[in-house]
Design a protein around this motif. Structure first.
Motif, PDB file in Angstrom:
ATOM      1  N   ASP A  87      12.006 -10.141  -0.047  1.00  0.00           N
ATOM      2  CA  ASP A  87      11.805 -11.479   0.311  1.00  0.00           C
ATOM      3  C   ASP A  87      12.005 -11.470   1.781  1.00  0.00           C
ATOM      4  N   ARG A  88      11.964 -10.512   2.542  1.00  0.00           N
ATOM      5  CA  ARG A  88      11.669 -10.394   4.085  1.00  0.00           C
ATOM      6  C   ARG A  88      10.735 -10.845   4.644  1.00  0.00           C
ATOM      7  N   PRO A  89      10.844 -12.058   5.638  1.00  0.00           N
ATOM      8  CA  PRO A  89       9.411 -12.637   6.337  1.00  0.00           C
ATOM      9  C   PRO A  89       8.560 -11.705   6.708  1.00  0.00           C
TER      10      PRO A  89
ATOM     11  N   PHE B  57       7.186 -15.170  -2.884  1.00  0.00           N
ATOM     12  CA  PHE B  57       6.626 -16.304  -2.078  1.00  0.00           C
ATOM     13  C   PHE B  57       5.643 -17.204  -3.131  1.00  0.00           C
ATOM     14  N   MET B  58       5.709 -18.495  -2.574  1.00  0.00           N
ATOM     15  CA  MET B  58       4.629 -19.088  -3.264  1.00  0.00           C
ATOM     16  C   MET B  58       3.252 -18.713  -2.661  1.00  0.00           C
ATOM     17  N   HIS B  59       2.334 -18.448  -3.609  1.00  0.00           N
ATOM     18  CA  HIS B  59       0.928 -17.850  -3.107  1.00  0.00           C
ATOM     19  C   HIS B  59       0.057 -17.913  -3.886  1.00  0.00           C
ATOM     20  N   TYR B  60      -1.214 -17.697  -3.601  1.00  0.00           N
ATOM     21  CA  TYR B  60      -2.272 -17.493  -4.732  1.00  0.00           C
ATOM     22  C   TYR B  60      -3.100 -16.445  -4.394  1.00  0.00           C
TER      23      TYR B  60
ATOM     24  N   ILE C  26      -0.262 -17.646   1.464  1.00  0.00           N
ATOM     25  CA  ILE C  26       1.248 -18.060   1.144  1.00  0.00           C
ATOM     26  C   ILE C  26       1.609 -19.504   1.947  1.00  0.00           C
ATOM     27  N   THR C  27       2.544 -20.078   1.530  1.00  0.00           N
ATOM     28  CA  THR C  27       3.083 -21.181   2.156  1.00  0.00           C
ATOM     29  C   THR C  27       4.239 -20.605   2.927  1.00  0.00           C
ATOM     30  N   ARG C  28       5.155 -21.470   3.720  1.00  0.00           N
ATOM     31  CA  ARG C  28       6.049 -21.129   4.598  1.00  0.00           C
ATOM     32  C   ARG C  28       6.998 -20.259   3.698  1.00  0.00           C
TER      33      ARG C  28
ATOM     34  N   LYS D 172       1.133 -19.168  13.419  1.00  0.00           N
ATOM     35  CA  LYS D 172       0.517 -19.564  11.985  1.00  0.00           C
ATOM     36  C   LYS D 172       1.883 -20.428  11.513  1.00  0.00           C
ATOM     37  N   ASN D 173       3.029 -19.864  11.417  1.00  0.00           N
ATOM     38  CA  ASN D 173       4.302 -20.806  10.945  1.00  0.00           C
ATOM     39  C   ASN D 173       4.214 -22.075  11.427  1.00  0.00           C
TER      40      ASN D 173
END
Length: 288
Positions: free
Chosen positions: A64-66, A140-143, A180-182, A274-275
């Motif tokens: 889960d690294r950024p 991560f929250m994503h679609y 993705i979200t933040r 973007k963030n």
């Protein structure tokens, strides 16, 4: 305070007609509890079984690294033999996950353990993907880039799933030019002081158990957290709604390549911009 999440409806089993009428056409998620008991996989598929038949395979691992500007699209963070990875999963919590692992290609004999169910949608038969995770690891929250209809079959243990539809985008701190979200939001326990717009988001949740099937409609955001070590398989059907099909083509043909180019040109500044924009855009919906 918690996220405003409804329990995803559950049915014991379902006919093709009921699925199309009650879930596909209105684009609502559902968990089908008893649908694959006739698959050999229902009895056979466990972490130990996968270790037996695929132990020597080298598998790509993600944590889960950024996101970093030098990361390639879906480039793994580490690699390991499947046998060693499964030993790790069973031994201790780990952030390492496997995702989008093509079962057909990597372990052809797995094909004998399942069939393609008839939900009334044409499933893409070349793309059965496996996903593995250790206790407390999460996506991560994503679609998905193609906004497909997804049937997610879970094996071994328990998995928390949180879903939002595309109408909730304005509350989710969505990263522009991305799927993705933040990444610093913990959707299993969000900080509402830091992310106040999440108070307004309305979504769905469920815990998947061995043998259950989750239907995720086109373009649904999803966050998955492994409550125990386990794995899942996804089958997918192409987006049917013209708007979603258009978005899918744009994502694949334009957005992905534009984002890759900007990472090369601007480096980490592009990721940081973007963030920042994700936060600013979302706060605007609150009038802040």
């Amino acid at each position: 305070m918690e996220l405003d999440l409804k329990d995803i409806p559950r049915v014991k089993t379902i006919t093709k007609e009921d699925f199309i009428k009650n879930y596909f056409k209105p684009q609502k998620p559902v968990v089908i509890e008893h649908f694959i008991e006739d698959w050999p996989a229902y009895e056979k598929w466990s972490l130990d079984y996968i270790k037996t038949i695929a132990g020597d395979k080298i598998v790509p691992l993600y944590d889960d690294r950024p996101v970093h500007h030098e990361d390639g699209f879906n480039e793994p963070h580490a690699k390991m033999k499947m046998a060693d990875y499964i030993d790790l999963l069973k031994r201790e919590p780990t952030k390492f996950r496997i995702f989008l692992w093509n079962a057909l290609k990597e372990i052809p004999q797995l094909q004998k353990d399942y069939s393609y169910p008839d939900f009334g949608l044409k499933l893409m038969k070349g793309l059965p993907m496996l996903f593995f995770g250790g206790q407390d690891s999460h996506t991560f929250m994503h679609y998905d880039i193609d906004l497909a209809n997804i049937f997610h079959f879970h094996f071994s243990g328990k998995k928390l799933c949180i879903l939002f539809d595309q109408n909730q985008n304005k509350y989710l701190y969505k990263i522009p030019h991305s799927l993705i979200t933040r990444e610093d939001i913990d959707f299993s326990n969000p900080d509402f002081e830091k992310w106040p717009a999440l108070k307004h988001a309305k979504g769905y949740k469920t815990e998947l158990n061995h043998g259950e099937v989750l239907y995720m409609p086109e373009g649904y955001w999803h966050y998955m957290k492994y409550l125990t070590p386990g794995f899942s398989m996804s089958l997918r059907a192409i987006a049917r709604h013209p708007k979603n099909l258009g978005k899918a083509i744009y994502n694949i043909v334009v957005m992905r390549h534009f984002d890759t180019l900007m990472r090369k040109l601007k480096g980490q500044k592009w990721i940081e911009w973007k963030n920042e924009q994700a936060f600013k855009n979302t706060q605007k919906t609150l009038g802040q």
